[in-house]
Structures are given as structure tokens and as C-alpha cells.
Write a protein that holds these residues in place. Structure first.
Motif, mmCIF file in Angstrom:
data_model
loop_
_atom_site.group_PDB
_atom_site.id
_atom_site.type_symbol
_atom_site.label_atom_id
_atom_site.label_comp_id
_atom_site.label_asym_id
_atom_site.label_seq_id
_atom_site.Cartn_x
_atom_site.Cartn_y
_atom_site.Cartn_z
ATOM 1 N N LEU A 1 77.447 52.235 9.702
ATOM 2 C CA LEU A 1 78.308 52.289 10.883
ATOM 3 C C LEU A 1 78.838 53.701 11.110
ATOM 4 O O LEU A 1 78.880 54.196 12.238
ATOM 5 N N THR A 2 79.232 54.358 10.029
ATOM 6 C CA THR A 2 79.732 55.738 10.140
ATOM 7 C C THR A 2 78.642 56.669 10.641
ATOM 8 O O THR A 2 78.895 57.549 11.471
ATOM 9 N N ALA A 3 77.421 56.483 10.151
ATOM 10 C CA ALA A 3 76.298 57.316 10.609
ATOM 11 C C ALA A 3 76.074 57.140 12.107
ATOM 12 O O ALA A 3 75.855 58.120 12.833
ATOM 13 N N ALA A 4 76.144 55.896 12.589
ATOM 14 C CA ALA A 4 75.923 55.635 14.008
ATOM 15 C C ALA A 4 77.046 56.227 14.863
ATOM 16 O O ALA A 4 76.783 56.884 15.881
ATOM 17 N N TYR A 5 78.297 56.006 14.453
ATOM 18 C CA TYR A 5 79.419 56.543 15.236
ATOM 19 C C TYR A 5 79.478 58.070 15.142
ATOM 20 O O TYR A 5 79.955 58.733 16.068
ATOM 21 N N ASN A 6 79.014 58.611 14.045
ATOM 22 C CA ASN A 6 78.917 60.062 13.921
ATOM 23 C C ASN A 6 77.931 60.609 14.958
ATOM 24 O O ASN A 6 78.177 61.638 15.604
ATOM 25 N N HIS A 7 76.816 59.903 15.127
ATOM 26 C CA HIS A 7 75.795 60.342 16.078
ATOM 27 C C HIS A 7 76.295 60.248 17.516
ATOM 28 O O HIS A 7 76.117 61.190 18.303
ATOM 29 N N TYR A 8 76.901 59.132 17.848
ATOM 30 C CA TYR A 8 77.338 58.930 19.238
ATOM 31 C C TYR A 8 78.717 59.539 19.517
ATOM 32 O O TYR A 8 79.119 59.632 20.676
ATOM 33 N N GLY A 9 79.422 59.931 18.449
ATOM 34 C CA GLY A 9 80.746 60.517 18.617
ATOM 35 C C GLY A 9 80.730 62.017 18.447
ATOM 36 O O GLY A 9 80.538 62.774 19.410
ATOM 37 N N TYR A 10 80.890 62.473 17.206
ATOM 38 C CA TYR A 10 81.048 63.896 16.940
ATOM 39 C C TYR A 10 79.820 64.708 17.368
ATOM 40 O O TYR A 10 79.942 65.716 18.070
ATOM 41 N N VAL A 11 78.630 64.254 16.960
ATOM 42 C CA VAL A 11 77.419 65.036 17.244
ATOM 43 C C VAL A 11 77.104 65.051 18.740
ATOM 44 O O VAL A 11 76.674 66.075 19.282
ATOM 45 N N ARG A 12 77.348 63.942 19.426
ATOM 46 C CA ARG A 12 77.151 63.933 20.879
ATOM 47 C C ARG A 12 78.133 64.890 21.556
ATOM 48 O O ARG A 12 77.790 65.569 22.535
ATOM 49 N N PHE B 1 86.966 68.399 7.264
ATOM 50 C CA PHE B 1 86.962 68.064 5.835
ATOM 51 C C PHE B 1 86.349 66.680 5.601
ATOM 52 O O PHE B 1 85.514 66.500 4.712
ATOM 53 N N ARG B 2 86.750 65.714 6.423
ATOM 54 C CA ARG B 2 86.220 64.348 6.253
ATOM 55 C C ARG B 2 84.736 64.286 6.644
ATOM 56 O O ARG B 2 83.951 63.576 6.007
ATOM 57 N N MET B 3 84.383 65.035 7.681
ATOM 58 C CA MET B 3 82.976 65.071 8.087
ATOM 59 C C MET B 3 82.107 65.679 6.989
ATOM 60 O O MET B 3 81.001 65.201 6.706
ATOM 61 N N MET B 4 82.601 66.732 6.361
ATOM 62 C CA MET B 4 81.832 67.367 5.294
ATOM 63 C C MET B 4 81.672 66.436 4.104
ATOM 64 O O MET B 4 80.598 66.390 3.485
ATOM 65 N N SER B 5 82.700 65.689 3.787
ATOM 66 C CA SER B 5 82.609 64.747 2.660
ATOM 67 C C SER B 5 81.527 63.708 2.915
ATOM 68 O O SER B 5 80.697 63.421 2.049
ATOM 69 N N TYR B 6 81.544 63.157 4.137
ATOM 70 C CA TYR B 6 80.550 62.135 4.459
ATOM 71 C C TYR B 6 79.145 62.739 4.543
ATOM 72 O O TYR B 6 78.177 62.176 4.014
ATOM 73 N N THR B 7 79.020 63.901 5.207
ATOM 74 C CA THR B 7 77.711 64.520 5.388
ATOM 75 C C THR B 7 77.110 64.948 4.052
ATOM 76 O O THR B 7 75.897 64.862 3.844
ATOM 77 N N THR B 8 77.949 65.419 3.131
ATOM 78 C CA THR B 8 77.467 65.778 1.794
ATOM 79 C C THR B 8 76.885 64.554 1.092
ATOM 80 O O THR B 8 75.810 64.621 0.470
ATOM 81 N N PHE B 9 77.571 63.430 1.211
ATOM 82 C CA PHE B 9 77.074 62.179 0.629
ATOM 83 C C PHE B 9 75.757 61.774 1.301
ATOM 84 O O PHE B 9 74.789 61.369 0.630
ATOM 85 N N LEU B 10 75.710 61.881 2.628
ATOM 86 C CA LEU B 10 74.510 61.513 3.379
ATOM 87 C C LEU B 10 73.311 62.367 2.954
ATOM 88 O O LEU B 10 72.204 61.848 2.747
ATOM 89 N N MET B 11 73.530 63.688 2.792
ATOM 90 C CA MET B 11 72.440 64.571 2.358
ATOM 91 C C MET B 11 71.943 64.182 0.974
ATOM 92 O O MET B 11 70.726 64.121 0.734
ATOM 93 N N ALA B 12 72.878 63.945 0.074
ATOM 94 C CA ALA B 12 72.494 63.559 -1.293
ATOM 95 C C ALA B 12 71.709 62.248 -1.285
ATOM 96 O O ALA B 12 70.712 62.098 -2.008
#
Length: 558
Positions: free
Chosen positions: A79-90, A159-170
Motif C-alpha cells: 500500500l505504501t509503495a502504491a501511495y508513494n507512486h501516486y502521491g510523492y512521486v507523481r 526522512f520517512r521516505m528515505m527509511s521506506y525507500t532504503t527498505f524497498l531497495m534492499a
């Protein structure tokens, strides 16, 4: 949308620990069997819609009708990945579009203000009103951009985006790691030829959102990477840059190099950029980076996109700059030598394309400067004032187009020549391949004639800095390439055989210029002149061979 995303980022915090202890709790097949998110219309990393449908059916068949519900961590992760795509990245896309439109407005404003032909005409008042309207539009666009940046650059959100994105990359790297041990153990590169089905069937935005977020950070908030994120984003980039067949979209692969490019630009006290130290110390960088950059230089020749002609030069400029940033590191140069020895054919392809780019970009750069020079002479003449306004407007528009083209070609040409200079110093043999050496000699002689020959005055344009044209630096680099290859018999013969531009007097003039303006040391000038002596001697031998003609058949062996 970003507010909802912020809530999801907070819900994700418990499994975003530094040790990635919950990383295996995320189900890689979640989207194939869960109805939580409808991603049926999303482009996949490297799978067709039919392949994704077949994969989903296979997963559901394996799980059976009574499979347990997905765990909470998987639910929140996707869910976070999807909202990240349609929210922050959009929102990042909208911000970038605003910046592009601002540049278009600025270019239009400069064009209108430069054309003074309306002054004193009945249309003067109307034109001045239009100029003021454009200025107001520019101000409004700036206000919108700064408003977006207040949200996008909020420290807590980053800061929160980096925490999640770091986890996603790993998680993504662990998914493609055959040993499934990353990040506890360093991944072995390059990856296997066959990517995991769970990876290729993921929506493309899993990769896209990582690269777009970090592309934004390295440009607008590089300080955010001071405490963490540099090692993680580099490992993500090098993983997929050494194994580009894992990603289908050429734009995403080029973005990986763009992040490296911006990450090596000087920033504050970081003269090497925020990523420079990592590129010069990380074991994976020292082992794989040079080879990966060379491979991608070749790959972008054909991307399949309609804009591939321009895309390849943009990507190669970024590659050239990254190469420059790491070139002084002997470990990287050793890696290059090893690559040349183990993959000579691949390096010859790279050298061939590098030489092609030099030929094209320098030719276009110098021809555009010659055209600019001609128009500037026209505009400085007394006859210019008597020309009709429409004709003057058309010539000024042509000049602006030429200026834009010249600036682009010169920037790309300089970086390509600099790369050729570095590579001919380190790896000479590939450039002596029969399919390269003659064209290399012709290109070098042609450009030496343009820079030091009798027509070099045609390149003297007003305000050279505007076009980033540095003829002295370009001449210095070309002389260096001659010196780098001066001990190679194949190159000496190729220069001697080239009949269009080669003349002994041209090299002597270049040597005199280099001495007069202190481009080269006396030792280097002596090396250049010694090279010319070898060429002249070889030229005499070639002429003698031609005079003798072919050996009669009766004197040839069986």
C-alpha cells in the motif's frame, strides 16, 4: 494523497529497522494473489500482460483456495509503495513539469526582449504589455514551484521516505540475489541471466519510484544523504547497471547513470559530490563500475525510443562525467586494464562508438560556430540596419537556434574528447583496431586543422563563454591524444596515409600555439614534433611502396 502516504509511512515504521529483520516477511507474490490493489493496468518491470496473468494464475494455484490472508507487513508495504507512486512521486513529476515550463517562459522572454524591432512602431505598446504579462506568468510559476518544494523538501517527510525507500531497495536486491543473503552479505554481480518471475512481474513503479526519489534528492537536497542512503542507493544502482537486462525501460536505466552524474557534482564542502567518495571506495564500485559504464555507453546506441538519438548523447555525457570523477583512482584504471584484457571485443565496440561520437559532435560544434560567426558579421555590418524587420527577425531566430545547438554540441563534444583523451592514455591497443585507427586519424587531423589551421578565425564568435566554447582546452586535449598514441606504429601510419587534412605545417603551427599560450610543456611539444617526424618518414615509405607497385606474381611464394 501525500497525507495518506504519510500515515502509511508511520504504519511502516515498525518493520523499517536498520537491520532489515522483517525483510522476509514481505510476500513477493502479494500482488499476484491479493485483491487489495488493482495494478492490472500497470506496466511491469519486464513482463507482458499475458505473462503477468499466467504468473498470477500459477501463484493462486500453488497457494490453493484456502490460503491464509496476507500478513500485515505485506499489506502496508505494498500500500505504501502504491501511495508513494501516486502521491510523492507523481508530485515530483508535476514539479519537474513546472520547472520545464518556467525555462520555456524564460527562453521566450529573452527572445522577445532581444528583438528590439518593435520600438518606435505602432505595435510597441502591445508588445510591452505582452512582455509584462510574460513576466507575471514567470513570477506565478516560481511561486508554484516554491510551494511544491516546501512540501517535497519537508525534512520529516524526506526522512520517512528515505527509511521506506532504503527498505524497498534492499528488498528488491534481495529478491534478485540468487543467494537471498543481501544485505547481510554483499551481492555477487553480475546477476544471473534469468530474472526471478516475482521480480519481472512487479509493477515498473517499484524501480521508477526509487530512481525518481533519489534523482530529486541529489539535485535539490543532497545534504539529506549525509547520514545515510549513499551506500544503499549506490548498491541499488550498480546491481542493475551491471545487469541491465533485468529492466526493460531504457529511461529508467539512464536515470541510474543520471543519479551518479548529479551525485559527483561538487556540493558545498563535498568537492567530489555526495556520491564521489562511495564511487571511489566501495568494493563493488572498484570492481564493476568502469565496466558497467562502458557497457551502458554501448547499450544506449539503440534504446528503441523515438528520442534515442538525443537520449544516447545525454546518457553518454553523464557517463563521461562520472568517468572523469573516478579516473584518478588507480583501482578504477586497473579495472579498466583488466576489462580490456578479458573483453577486448567489447572494448573495441565501446572505442568505436566513442570515436564516432567525437567525430559527429566536434563536426557539428565547429560548423555551428562557423554559421554563428557569419551571422554575427552580418549583424555588425552597416547594411544590417537597412534590412526589412521581418528578415532581421528571421536571422535572429536562426541565430538563437544555432546558439542553442552549438552550446549542446560543444558541451557533449568536450566531455567526449576528454573521455577519449583518458582512454587513449590508459588503453591504446583497442584504438589500433583496423576498423578504428584510420577513422580516428582522419577525425584528429580534421579537427586539428579546424582549431589551428588557416580557417580557425571562423570559430571566433562573440561571447564564447555563452556557448561554453574553450578552443585552447580543446586543442590541448587533441594534442594530448596525439601524444598518447605517438608510439603506436598503426596510428603513425594511419595519420601519414590520411590525405585530406594532414600537413606537416599544421602540426608545427599547433606546436607553436601550444608553446605561445602555454598549453603544453616544452617536453610535450617536443613529443608532438617527434611524432610528426615519424609520420613524415612513414609517409615517404608509403609513397615509395606505391611507386614500386605490386610484386609480380612470379616472385610470390606458393
Amino acid at each position: 494523497m501525500i497525507n495518506l502516504q504519510t500515515v502509511l509511512l508511520r504504519l511502516a515504521e515498525p518493520f523499517l529497522d536498520a537491520k532489515f529483520s522483517k525483510i522476509d516477511k514481505v510476500d513477493p507474490t502479494f500482488l499476484a494473489h491479493s485483491d487489495r490493489l488493482d495494478v492490472s493496468e500497470e506496466t511491469r518491470i519486464k513482463a507482458t500482460s499475458d505473462e503477468t496473468k499466467a504468473f498470477s494464475e500459477e501463484v493462486k494455484r500453488q497457494l490453493g483456495p484456502n490460503s491464509p490472508a496476507p500478513n500485515f507487513i505485506s499489506e502496508i508495504f505494498y500500500l505504501t509503495a502504491a501511495y508513494n507512486h501516486y502521491g510523492y512521486v507523481r508530485t515530483l513529476s508535476t514539479h519537474d513539469a513546472l520547472e520545464k515550463s518556467l525555462q520555456d517562459i524564460q527562453d521566450h522572454l529573452e527572445s522577445v526582449e532581444a528583438d528590439q524591432s518593435y520600438i518606435g512602431t505602432p505595435a510597441e505598446g502591445q508588445v510591452r504589455t505582452a512582455i509584462e504579462n510574460v513576466k507575471r506568468e514567470k513570477t506565478n510559476r516560481l511561486i508554484s514551484i516554491f510551494t511544491y518544494q516546501v512540501q517535497l523538501l519537508d525534512p520529516d517527510l524526506i526522512f520517512r521516505m528515505m527509511s521506506y525507500t532504503t527498505f524497498l531497495m534492499a528488498w528488491l536486491i534481495r529478491l534478485v540475489d540468487p543467494a537471498k543473503r543481501y544485505p547481510d552479505q554483499t551481492i555477487t554481480l553480475p546477476l544471473p541471466k534469468e530474472p526471478p518471475k516475482a521480480f519481472v512481474n512487479l509493477p515498473e513503479y517499484f524501480i521508477e519510484d526509487v530512481v525518481e526519489f533519489y534523482f530529486f534528492l541529489v539535485r535539490y537536497s543532497p545534504d539529506s544523504l549525509d547520514l545515510s542512503g549513499k551506500k544503499e542507493i549506490f548498491e541499488f544502482i550498480i546491481t542493475f547497471l551491471t545487469s541491465t537486462w533485468y529492466i526493460k525501460n531504457p529511461h529508467l536505466k539512464a536515470r541510474l547513470v543520471q543519479i551518479l552524474f548529479y551525485g559527483t557534482l561538487s556540493h558545498g564542502r563535498d568537492r567530489m559530490g555526495v556520491l564521489g567518495p562511495v564511487l571511489n571506495s566501495h568494493p563493488l564500485a572498484l570492481k564493476h563500475l568502469v565496466a558497467a559504464l562502458m557497457s551502458f555507453y554501448v547499450e544506449v546506441e539503440h534504446t528503441g525510443a523515438s528520442s534515442q538519438f538525443y537520449d544516447k548523447f545525454d546518457a553518454r555525457r553523464n557517463i563521461s562525467y562520472v568517468m572523469k570523477a573516478i579516473w584518478n583512482n588507480p583501482d578504477h584504471r586497473n579495472a579498466l586494464n583488466k576489462e580490456v584484457q578479458e573483453n577486448m571485443d567489447k572494448f573495441v565496440r565501446f572505442a568505436n562508438l566513442l570515436m564516432n561520437d567525437c567525430t559527429y559532435l566536434l563536426d557539428e560544434s565547429l560548423s555551428k560556430l562557423t554559421e554563428i560567426h557569419a551571422i554575427q558579421i552580418e549583424m555588425a555590418s552597416e547594411e544590417w540596419a537597412t534590412r526589412p524587420p521581418q528578415e532581421k527577425k528571421e536571422r535572429m531566430k536562426a541565430l538563437q537556434t544555432l546558439e542553442h545547438q552549438a552550446s549542446s554540441y560543444i558541451t557533449l563534444g568536450k566531455s567526449t574528447v576528454a573521455l577519449l583523451k583518458d582512454f587513449t592514455a590508459q588503453a591504446k591497443a583497442p584504438f589500433m583496431a583496423p576498423e578504428i585507427v584510420d577513422r580516428l586519424a582522419a577525425m584528429m587531423n580534421y579537427n586539428l586543422e579546424a582549431l589551428a589551421g588557416p580557417k580557425c578565425s571562423n570559430l571566433k564568435v562573440s561571447n564564447m563563454e555563452k556557448y561554453r566554447f574553450e578552443p585552447k582546452q580543446l586543442l590541448r586535449d587533441i594534442i594530448t591524444i596525439y601524444i598518447n598514441l605517438s608510439e603506436q606504429p598503426e596510428f603513425v601510419r594511419a595519420v601519414a596515409s590520411e590525405g585530406r587534412s594532414y600537413r606537416k605545417e599544421l602540426f608545427e603551427r599547433a606546436a607553436a600555439i601550444a608553446t605561445r599560450v602555454n598549453l603544453k610543456s616544452s617536453t610535450e611539444v617536443e613529443q608532438l614534433l617527434l611524432f610528426v617526424t615519424k609520420v613524415e618518414e612513414t609517409k615517404l615509405l608509403i609513397d615509395a611502396e606505391e611507386d614500386l607497385g605490386e610484386i609480380p606474381d612470379e616472385y610470390l611464394g606458393e
